[in-house]
Design a protein around this motif. Structure first.
Motif, PDB file in Angstrom:
ATOM      1  N   GLN A 208     -37.079  19.281  61.587  1.00 41.27           N
ATOM      2  CA  GLN A 208     -35.955  18.859  62.610  1.00 41.27           C
ATOM      3  C   GLN A 208     -34.748  17.845  61.806  1.00 41.27           C
ATOM      4  O   GLN A 208     -33.919  18.024  62.235  1.00 41.27           O
ATOM      5  CB  GLN A 208     -36.908  17.883  63.612  1.00 41.27           C
ATOM      6  CG  GLN A 208     -37.794  18.781  64.348  1.00 41.27           C
ATOM      7  CD  GLN A 208     -38.418  17.716  65.499  1.00 41.27           C
ATOM      8  OE1 GLN A 208     -37.746  16.554  65.610  1.00 41.27           O
ATOM      9  NE2 GLN A 208     -39.661  18.005  65.805  1.00 41.27           N
ATOM     10  N   ASP A 211     -32.064  20.484  61.058  1.00 41.07           N
ATOM     11  CA  ASP A 211     -31.393  20.823  62.172  1.00 41.07           C
ATOM     12  C   ASP A 211     -30.451  19.852  62.554  1.00 41.07           C
ATOM     13  O   ASP A 211     -29.153  20.057  62.738  1.00 41.07           O
ATOM     14  CB  ASP A 211     -32.290  21.245  63.386  1.00 41.07           C
ATOM     15  CG  ASP A 211     -33.199  22.497  63.021  1.00 41.07           C
ATOM     16  OD1 ASP A 211     -32.753  23.048  61.903  1.00 41.07           O
ATOM     17  OD2 ASP A 211     -34.120  22.579  63.539  1.00 41.07           O
ATOM     18  N   ARG A 212     -30.921  18.521  62.734  1.00 37.42           N
ATOM     19  CA  ARG A 212     -29.842  17.376  63.070  1.00 37.42           C
ATOM     20  C   ARG A 212     -28.644  17.035  62.075  1.00 37.42           C
ATOM     21  O   ARG A 212     -27.639  16.987  62.539  1.00 37.42           O
ATOM     22  CB  ARG A 212     -30.591  16.255  63.134  1.00 37.42           C
ATOM     23  CG  ARG A 212     -31.748  16.156  64.287  1.00 37.42           C
ATOM     24  CD  ARG A 212     -32.561  14.640  64.594  1.00 37.42           C
ATOM     25  NE  ARG A 212     -33.462  14.933  65.538  1.00 37.42           N
ATOM     26  CZ  ARG A 212     -33.980  13.659  66.068  1.00 37.42           C
ATOM     27  NH1 ARG A 212     -33.978  12.601  65.350  1.00 37.42           N
ATOM     28  NH2 ARG A 212     -35.081  13.854  66.923  1.00 37.42           N
ATOM     29  N   ALA A 215     -26.174  20.082  62.488  1.00 34.42           N
ATOM     30  CA  ALA A 215     -25.534  20.056  63.818  1.00 34.42           C
ATOM     31  C   ALA A 215     -24.395  18.980  63.719  1.00 34.42           C
ATOM     32  O   ALA A 215     -23.368  19.034  64.323  1.00 34.42           O
ATOM     33  CB  ALA A 215     -26.474  19.924  64.931  1.00 34.42           C
ATOM     34  N   GLY A 216     -24.732  18.062  62.767  1.00 38.08           N
ATOM     35  CA  GLY A 216     -24.018  16.575  62.776  1.00 38.08           C
ATOM     36  C   GLY A 216     -22.862  16.869  61.790  1.00 38.08           C
ATOM     37  O   GLY A 216     -21.874  16.032  61.531  1.00 38.08           O
ATOM     38  N   MET A 490     -30.679   9.193  64.432  1.00 41.81           N
ATOM     39  CA  MET A 490     -31.724  10.054  64.107  1.00 41.81           C
ATOM     40  C   MET A 490     -32.848   9.521  63.384  1.00 41.81           C
ATOM     41  O   MET A 490     -32.684   8.307  62.945  1.00 41.81           O
ATOM     42  CB  MET A 490     -31.153  11.101  62.934  1.00 41.81           C
ATOM     43  CG  MET A 490     -30.461  10.567  61.792  1.00 41.81           C
ATOM     44  SD  MET A 490     -30.002  11.783  60.423  1.00 41.81           S
ATOM     45  CE  MET A 490     -28.511  12.460  61.430  1.00 41.81           C
TER      46      MET A 490
END
Length: 503
Positions: A208, A211-212, A215-216, A490
């Motif tokens: 994860q 992905d974070r 995406a950021g 996060m």
């Protein structure tokens, strides 16, 4: 006296009339953090860089000039300047001074003047100090006149005046705006960095995290590696994480930080950890290796040094030793106000060859303040051929209080000289009378610093939007390598209190 807090302050020649104690609000109570002696007397404010893209006419001072007194000026309804000139042979016109502000340095600038009127008028940018040194000039011939300003040196803070010159014949012109601009062509860095102090959370994210980060728009992650004894632990898992991130074009940079690293014992401990990190790097394949090492020391938070020159000298010695131990230049995180210290600049200059990148904690949330902080660093980096990254804060911060205490016969703050000659201040909850070699100070006033001025307070979208808005301008400087974000929302982002320290 019921003492609740003490701190050292710099040595002084004359007993201070005021002492400022800075602290935070915790559960409605003032918790002091540091003390300082304000500068004596009223100091002239330092010049600031002229803003890019802002109409300089808005806050400018204007005056007409000329022996024949043939120029007059009025202000239009939209803030424009309307100048009318009579015919004459002597030079005449309008002088526009944009306050105590200098032209941004180490990059060519352009002045864009929008106007409407008759021909024959001219515009020039001149050095305010001499009034004679013309940086650029042009005849005003159309709706927008462009003046190319030569690059100014980082060592100079040259204040400009804009001069609008009358023709020899009569005429009228309306100057609608005058804005600074940077030439296009700078390449905007694609990604940004992010701090993630807690390695355990990063390892537990299990896919994860990538992905974070992706995406950021994050392409660098600053991760503190867990060290036990003389080696990094969880090496297999860490290398797997580094490899997964690299497949997403995200580099992993080891980050270390503790104010006590500038002390003797702290430096030895930091070198021990650096040796472990160096061993981890040496035992990793190219695809599983760190992209670098970063040091976020912040020595001013430790209280070991009150003399800035001594503090930055010790910081320099620590960075040099750590870079030697790692075997390559390291990234350093510095406060934006380090440039105000001659000792701070000397330390950076002396570390040429040991620093890979300077990360500036430019913790401001409005565009103008951010620009005023960043221009000196971007110009310094361009002048010294140093990479400069700009850091923004998104964590939840407490309100900060600045309390000013003045000399008094009674008061809760006491100043004394320690046995080693170091001035000490102690803050108690009762007022006592002056006694012996103690001097007392009473509360005069306090100022509350809104944390929203420093941090985006969890609003990552607004922070990213500001970074995207100013990045094309910052990219005009060859030193600019992008942004770094602290306090992103996060799981792997941990508070500074979770750092491994020397203690």
């Amino acid at each position: 006296m019921n003492e609740v807090w003490s701190a050292r302050i710099p040595k002084f020649e004359k007993l201070p009339t005021r002492i400022i104690v800075e602290g935070v609000d915790q559960a409605g109570m003032f918790r002091p953090l540091r003390a300082a002696i304000p500068e004596a007397g009223e100091m002239s404010p330092a010049p600031l860089p002229l803003p890019i893209g802002t109409d300089l006419l808005a806050d400018a001072a204007t005056r007409v000039f000329g022996l024949e007194e043939r120029a007059t000026v009025t202000t239009g309804s939209t803030g424009s300047l309307v100048m009318e000139c009579k015919a004459g042979s002597a030079p005449a016109g309008l002088l526009v001074s944009a306050g105590n502000a200098y032209v941004p340095r180490e990059v060519p600038m352009r002045l864009l003047v929008r106007s409407e009127g008759e021909g024959g008028f001219a515009v020039a940018v001149v050095d305010r100090a001499t009034g004679e040194n013309v940086w650029a000039s042009a005849e005003i011939t159309d709706a927008e006149t462009v003046l190319a300003l030569p690059s100014r040196s980082w060592a100079q803070k040259d204040l400009p005046d804009i001069r609008i010159l009358c023709p020899s014949s009569s005429g009228r012109i309306e100057i609608r705006s005058a804005r600074l601009d940077v030439p296009e062509g700078g390449s905007v860095p694609a990604g940004a960095g992010a701090w993630m102090w807690n390695a355990a959370d990063a390892l537990e994210a299990d896919g994860q995290l990538e992905d974070r980060l992706e995406a950021g728009g994050i392409d660098q992650v600053y991760l503190q590696l867990p060290v036990a004894g003389n080696s990094v632990v969880h090496q297999t898992d860490l290398r797997a994480l580094i490899e997964r991130l690299r497949k997403r074009n995200i580099d992993t940079i080891a980050v270390e930080g503790d104010p006590e690293m500038v002390s003797r014992d702290g430096r030895l401990h930091a070198l021990s950890r650096a040796s472990a990190i160096s061993g981890f790097i040496g035992g990793s394949s190219a695809r599983q290796s760190l992209a670098g090492v970063q040091y976020d020391i912040e020595p001013y938070l430790g209280g070991s040094h009150v003399n800035p020159e001594e503090m930055w000298d010790e910081w320099k010695a620590t960075i040099r030793a750590l870079a030697d131990e790692i075997g390559s230049p390291v990234s350093v995180v510095v406060p934006f106000w380090m440039q105000a210290s001659d000792a701070g600049i000397r330390a950076l200059d002396d570390l040429d060859g040991q620093i890979a990148e300077i990360v500036v904690m430019a913790y401001r949330t409005d565009e103008i303040s951010l620009w005023q902080i960043c221009e000196p660093w971007l110009a310094y980096g361009a002048d010294r051929n140093r990479a400069v990254r700009i850091a923004l804060e998104n964590g939840i911060l407490e309100k900060e209080w600045h309390r000013t205490y003045r000399r008094a016969e009674k008061g809760p703050l006491v100043l004394e000289i320690d046995v080693d000659g170091t001035p000490m201040v102690s803050l108690g909850n009762v007022s006592l009378t002056m006694n012996g070699e103690h001097w007392w100070y009473d509360l005069s006033h306090e100022v509350v610093i809104d944390p929203r001025r420093i941090s985006f307070m969890g609003d990552a979208a607004t922070m990213s939007a500001l970074a995207a808005r100013v990045a094309p301008e910052f990219a005009a400087w060859k030193s600019f390598t992008g942004f770094a974000f602290h306090g992103l929302d996060m799981k792997a982002e941990a508070a500074a209190s979770s750092r491994e320290t020397t203690k």
